[in-house]
Scaffold this motif. Structure first.
Motif, PDB file in Angstrom:
ATOM      1  N   ALA A  88      38.394  28.271  24.501  1.00  0.00           N
ATOM      2  CA  ALA A  88      38.226  29.160  25.475  1.00  0.00           C
ATOM      3  C   ALA A  88      37.080  30.077  25.146  1.00  0.00           C
ATOM      4  CB  ALA A  88      39.899  29.847  25.736  1.00  0.00           C
ATOM      5  N   PHE A  89      36.917  30.376  24.021  1.00  0.00           N
ATOM      6  CA  PHE A  89      36.004  31.677  23.880  1.00  0.00           C
ATOM      7  C   PHE A  89      34.594  31.021  23.109  1.00  0.00           C
ATOM      8  CE2 PHE A  89      39.976  33.875  24.607  1.00  0.00           C
ATOM      9  CZ  PHE A  89      39.556  34.828  25.593  1.00  0.00           C
ATOM     10  N   VAL A  92      32.988  27.830  24.888  1.00  0.00           N
ATOM     11  CA  VAL A  92      32.560  28.327  26.247  1.00  0.00           C
ATOM     12  C   VAL A  92      30.998  29.079  25.775  1.00  0.00           C
ATOM     13  CG1 VAL A  92      32.537  29.886  27.915  1.00  0.00           C
ATOM     14  CG2 VAL A  92      34.673  28.398  27.515  1.00  0.00           C
ATOM     15  N   SER A 123      30.302  25.867  32.304  1.00  0.00           N
ATOM     16  CA  SER A 123      30.830  25.784  31.008  1.00  0.00           C
ATOM     17  C   SER A 123      32.292  25.565  30.846  1.00  0.00           C
ATOM     18  CB  SER A 123      30.507  26.955  30.066  1.00  0.00           C
ATOM     19  OG  SER A 123      31.049  28.254  30.512  1.00  0.00           O
ATOM     20  N   PRO A 124      33.191  26.227  32.055  1.00  0.00           N
ATOM     21  CA  PRO A 124      34.519  26.243  32.064  1.00  0.00           C
ATOM     22  C   PRO A 124      34.967  24.901  32.786  1.00  0.00           C
ATOM     23  CG  PRO A 124      34.068  27.533  33.901  1.00  0.00           C
ATOM     24  CD  PRO A 124      32.661  27.212  32.995  1.00  0.00           C
ATOM     25  N   GLU A 150      43.579  26.291  27.257  1.00  0.00           N
ATOM     26  CA  GLU A 150      42.327  26.559  27.372  1.00  0.00           C
ATOM     27  C   GLU A 150      41.745  26.662  28.738  1.00  0.00           C
ATOM     28  OE1 GLU A 150      38.008  23.885  27.154  1.00  0.00           O
ATOM     29  OE2 GLU A 150      40.258  22.790  27.030  1.00  0.00           O
ATOM     30  N   SER A 151      42.100  25.769  29.674  1.00  0.00           N
ATOM     31  CA  SER A 151      41.687  26.100  31.000  1.00  0.00           C
ATOM     32  C   SER A 151      42.115  27.295  31.600  1.00  0.00           C
ATOM     33  CB  SER A 151      42.320  25.115  32.047  1.00  0.00           C
ATOM     34  OG  SER A 151      43.750  24.994  31.990  1.00  0.00           O
ATOM     35  N   ASN A 154      39.725  29.944  29.480  1.00  0.00           N
ATOM     36  CA  ASN A 154      38.052  29.752  29.442  1.00  0.00           C
ATOM     37  C   ASN A 154      37.362  30.405  30.872  1.00  0.00           C
ATOM     38  OD1 ASN A 154      38.544  27.646  31.361  1.00  0.00           O
ATOM     39  ND2 ASN A 154      38.237  26.241  29.849  1.00  0.00           N
ATOM     40  N   ASP A 155      38.229  30.411  31.702  1.00  0.00           N
ATOM     41  CA  ASP A 155      37.766  30.901  33.033  1.00  0.00           C
ATOM     42  C   ASP A 155      37.417  32.535  32.900  1.00  0.00           C
ATOM     43  OD1 ASP A 155      38.302  28.606  34.475  1.00  0.00           O
ATOM     44  OD2 ASP A 155      40.261  29.354  35.191  1.00  0.00           O
ATOM     45  N   SER A 157      36.544  33.994  29.842  1.00  0.00           N
ATOM     46  CA  SER A 157      35.418  33.971  29.011  1.00  0.00           C
ATOM     47  C   SER A 157      34.161  33.600  29.728  1.00  0.00           C
ATOM     48  CB  SER A 157      35.627  33.081  27.744  1.00  0.00           C
ATOM     49  OG  SER A 157      35.759  31.766  27.972  1.00  0.00           O
ATOM     50  N   SER A 158      34.184  32.381  30.377  1.00  0.00           N
ATOM     51  CA  SER A 158      32.930  31.836  31.086  1.00  0.00           C
ATOM     52  C   SER A 158      32.405  32.941  32.093  1.00  0.00           C
ATOM     53  CB  SER A 158      33.219  30.555  31.977  1.00  0.00           C
ATOM     54  OG  SER A 158      34.199  30.557  32.757  1.00  0.00           O
ATOM     55  N   ARG A 319      30.664  19.695  24.052  1.00  0.00           N
ATOM     56  CA  ARG A 319      32.248  19.740  24.333  1.00  0.00           C
ATOM     57  C   ARG A 319      32.474  18.915  23.364  1.00  0.00           C
ATOM     58  NH1 ARG A 319      36.464  21.869  26.889  1.00  0.00           N
ATOM     59  NH2 ARG A 319      38.576  20.491  26.948  1.00  0.00           N
TER      60      ARG A 319
END
Length: 527
Positions: A88-89, A92, A123-124, A150-151, A154-155, A157-158, A319
């Protein structure tokens, strides 16, 4: 307004039809929605769909993130927090950096700041696309939990990367010290604001005399309020919604009654489905206008498509590389928490699977559309149409290439045949129901056997639950008995329908009883 309303109603109808068609074809519905939107966009005379960039995040993201936070298992997130956090971080950021370096080198006039902006956008991976595809394949619970967790994170962080890159493009400078402090405030402040507002709403649900409609109405307000307040103090609205949603999800049994939970599930499922459908259709509908924009900038369509394919390849490669790097780091530093497998082959294939699940969708489109048309000085935002076009190509290619091949890849490679899978769901379900039956019988026996000795109803109830507790399976409710119960329920519906013909009977009472019958039939389906 009168011309747009029929168009939006038609969009919802198309979303429903394409979803049914996707289910029949056993493919993820976002794929058909994107292709359908692209096909519809060529119909002459359709109104142009335009959304204010300042509102795109506020309209779509809060409810989508809030619903995702309610759906995910927080227990599984805690179990796999290391790999979820790295994807997630760290992944990304690595992906955004890779996109920035490659686009700066290959695309003329593309600065590092614009590259980071594009990297933050694409990226996400999209949770909706991945979830829709995973419906058609069976994967271990651990893999599913990693992808869902993750999904969700990661929103955040992106979009933080996206915001910093947007500032860098607008001002032409980037101060690391200020950026670090701003990043910490966005993450910590956003999480704190979300938790505080969530706690306030939990208390409001508990203390106010709410019913199911008012509870559901409040849950529709909550994500927007979390997002708006966090953004007002220049924190991360995404982090606020995610953290607040996770907190409220963990407390749902405390502040929501059964009616609110049952009805709220249906309302939110439909609401989020429509929002997702509209976004995926917009992806296709926006393409002709985006193509016209890049042509007006003098960029040949073939060249722009090549840039999109290049960025897609970079994303997939980054990825997969990150997945193997995460596995190697886990095996070196924390081998006890690495996913267990019966062979080195299956362990080697796990990162490849995680790397191939990077379909892009809603968040990427929302971020791309949120790019302002002009800079603060009034000049056009550099390469805005090209960024939009590359984002569209990335979404389309990842959905079509990875989305269509992922189920085939899992099934034909027999990927999970050698993995140590979680405990059988069926045996777990039987164990849980057996424990529940014994628990109910013990409670009835301890509390009521002596107190109501001689009461025929209590004795009959005790006998019934004693027989259920002794049963090692569901023999007390076999298929034949279940069918009889269903026929009885159907006859009750017919009786109520005839009774409702009497004008003296209150129809609301009839509807309440019909709802109870429906609930009983749903209960029978899971016995």
């Amino acid at each position: 307004m009168h011309t747009l309303l029929p168009f939006f109603l038609a969009m919802i109808a198309i979303i429903v039809l394409l979803n049914m068609w996707a289910t029949k074809l056993r493919i993820a519905y976002p794929i058909l929605l994107v292709v359908g939107g692209l096909a519809i966009s060529f119909i002459p005379g359709l109104p142009v769909v335009k959304i204010d960039p300042d509102l795109i995040f506020f309209i779509f993201l809060p409810p989508l993130l809030f619903e995702a936070a309610w759906s995910i298992s927080f227990k599984e997130m805690k179990k796999w927090w290391r790999i979820i956090g790295s994807f997630a971080f760290l992944v990304v950021f690595f992906t955004a950096l890779t996109v920035a370096l490659f686009t700066n080198y290959f695309i003329p006039g593309f600065t590092i700041a614009l590259g980071f902006l594009l990297g933050g956008i694409v990226s996400p991976p999209d949770a909706v696309s991945t979830g829709a595809i995973m419906k058609f394949v069976k994967i271990p619970k651990s893999t599913s939990a990693i992808l869902e967790g993750e999904s969700l994170l990661n929103d955040a962080s992106s979009l933080i990367i996206f915001r910093f890159a947007l500032v860098a493009v607008g001002t032409g400078q980037f101060i690391w010290q200020e950026a670090t402090l701003s990043f910490l405030w966005m993450v910590i402040g956003g999480a704190g604001i979300g938790l505080l507002i969530a706690w306030f709403f939990v208390q409001a649900h508990k203390r106010l005399p709410t019913d199911a409609p008012s509870d559901i109405a409040l849950t529709l307000i909550e994500p927007y309020l979390m997002y708006w307040i966090a953004e007002q103090v220049h924190s991360s609205g995404v982090m606020a919604v995610v953290c607040g949603g996770l907190y409220m999800s963990s407390k749902r049994l405390v502040f929501l009654n059964s009616a609110s939970r049952i009805q709220g599930y249906g309302v939110w499922e439909s609401f989020v489905f429509i929002l997702n459908g509209i976004v995926f259709l917009i992806i296709g509908l926006e393409l002709p206008e985006i193509v016209a924009g890049i042509r007006s900038e003098g960029i040949p369509l073939g060249t722009a498509i090549g840039y999109g394919v290049l960025v897609t390849g970079i994303l997939i490669a980054a990825r997969i590389i990150s997945s193997y790097a995460a596995l190697i780091a886990t095996l070196i530093f924390r081998p006890s928490v690495a996913p267990k497998a019966t062979s080195n082959k299956s362990r080697f294939l796990m990162p490849l699977l995680l790397g191939w699940t990077g379909m892009r969708g809603v968040v990427s489109l929302a971020a791309a559309l949120a790019i302002p048309v002009t800079l603060s000085n009034g000049e056009p935002f550099p390469h805005r149409n090209l960024i939009l076009f590359i984002t569209f190509v990335v979404i389309l290619l990842t959905l079509l290439v990875q989305g269509l091949t992922l189920p085939i890849f899992i099934k034909r490679m027999k990927f999970f045949d050698e993995l140590i899978l979680d405990e059988s769901e069926e045996s777990t379900r039987l164990q849980m129901k057996q424990g529940l039956k014994k628990h109910v019988y013990e409670v009835l026996k301890d509390k009521y056997e002596n107190k109501y000795q001689g009461n025929l109803i209590i004795e009959r109830l005790l006998k019934q639950w004693e027989e259920r507790a002794k049963a090692t399976d569901d023999s007390w409710m076999n298929d034949e008995t279940k069918q009889i119960f269903v026929e009885i329920l159907e006859s009750q519906r017919e009786y109520l329908a005839e009774l409702n013909q009497d004008p003296k009977i209150n129809e609301e009472i009839i509807r309440q009883q019909l709802y109870q019958i429906d609930l009983e039939e749903e209960r029978l389906k899971i016995i």
